[in-house]
Design a protein around this motif. Structure first.
Motif, PDB file in Angstrom:
ATOM      1  N   TYR A   6       0.858  -1.190   0.000  1.00 25.56           N
ATOM      2  CA  TYR A   6       0.000   0.000   0.000  1.00 25.56           C
ATOM      3  C   TYR A   6       0.895   1.242   0.000  1.00 25.56           C
ATOM      4  N   ASN A   7       0.365   2.325  -0.571  1.00 23.51           N
ATOM      5  CA  ASN A   7       1.046   3.636  -0.599  1.00 23.51           C
ATOM      6  C   ASN A   7       2.370   3.666  -1.362  1.00 23.51           C
ATOM      7  N   ASP A  54       0.285   5.828  -6.127  1.00 31.82           N
ATOM      8  CA  ASP A  54      -0.999   6.494  -5.852  1.00 31.82           C
ATOM      9  C   ASP A  54      -2.198   5.546  -5.979  1.00 31.82           C
ATOM     10  N   SER A 109      -3.186   3.793  -2.651  1.00 32.08           N
ATOM     11  CA  SER A 109      -3.168   4.603  -1.421  1.00 32.08           C
ATOM     12  C   SER A 109      -4.166   4.045  -0.426  1.00 32.08           C
ATOM     13  N   GLN A 110      -3.721   3.789   0.770  1.00 29.34           N
ATOM     14  CA  GLN A 110      -4.608   3.322   1.842  1.00 29.34           C
ATOM     15  C   GLN A 110      -4.071   3.817   3.173  1.00 29.34           C
ATOM     16  N   ASN A 111      -4.963   3.873   4.160  1.00 28.07           N
ATOM     17  CA  ASN A 111      -4.543   4.231   5.510  1.00 28.07           C
ATOM     18  C   ASN A 111      -4.412   2.940   6.332  1.00 28.07           C
TER      19      ASN A 111
END
Ligand code: NI
Ligand code: MN
Length: 230
Positions: free
Chosen positions: A194-195, A198, A201-203
């Protein structure tokens, strides 16, 4: 403690240091999240989950320089052999001993091809690995969507640590990855993939909360080059 160090090099690339130095999916050059270059690493063994460039990465360059062993899906291993790499093929459900480490190849719900000089070559199925080292079982799922047999994998191999993608689009997102963790039931889950770009993109904190809502597994969010002692 198992006498193992686990290091995240960004994206799906992890290093495991025990009696031998191991790399999974060594993607350094062109990886915006990596801090090292292929010439900085000296593995004894490389494990490659599938042929996509962000996983096969710098395998050929590193293996040609160091002469290390490479473990991968049969078709991908044949490609690597054609590149003068000391590769050994296996397939889903297979178990092998590599330098005293038990290696199990698991299924992954994903595709696999190899880009070579503008051509795309068939890479066999995409895979994951369970590595049993010093009594510790580590499951790197590879790129995958969620699938029901993750429960079976959890029941049979009881991984202590699971490394799994949360980036979405090409793999599970945080919500599905949390459900996967609940099925596998490890002590620790570490998000990856992830990340880096683009489009993924994740939290990771969202993943952590979703896991906490449904199971007892502890989520560790690593920074690149953090060293986790196991
Ligand atoms: Ni992939
Ligand atoms: Mn990928």
């Amino acid at each position: 403690m198992h006498g193992i160090q686990l290091i995240w090099h960004g994206h799906a690339c992890f290093e495991i240091r025990a009696a031998y130095n191991m790399l999974i999916d060594p993607f350094f050059r062109g990886n915006p999240s990596a801090k090292l270059l292929p010439e900085d690493v000296n593995p004894d063994i490389i494990f490659v989950t599938h042929g996509h460039y962000d996983h096969l990465g710098d395998t050929v360059e590193i293996a040609q320089r160091t002469g290390c062993r490479v473990i991968a899906m049969h078709e991908l291993a044949n490609y690597l052999k054609s590149q003068n790499v000391k590769a050994e093929g296996m397939n889903i459900g297979g178990k092998v001993q590599v330098n005293g480490i038990s290696v199990i190849m698991t299924d992954a719900n994903h595709s696999s091809s190899i880009s070579d000089s503008g051509q795309r070559l068939y890479g066999g199925r995409a895979a994951g690995f369970i590595l049993q080292i010093n009594g510790c079982s580590i499951y790197h799922t590879g790129d995958t969507g969620i699938f029901g047999d993750m429960r079976l994998i959890g029941d049979i191999y009881k991984p202590e640590i699971v490394l799994l993608p949360i980036g979405g689009k090409y793999t599970m997102d945080p919500e599905d990855a949390a459900k996967a963790v609940a099925m596998i039931g490890p002590g620790i889950a570490i998000p990856m993939h992830y990340n880096t770009f683009d489009v993924i993109s994740q939290n990771p904190v969202e993943f952590m909360h979703k896991v906490k809502d449904i199971c007892e597994t502890k989520v560790l969010i690593l920074s690149v080059e953090d060293v986790l002692e196991l």
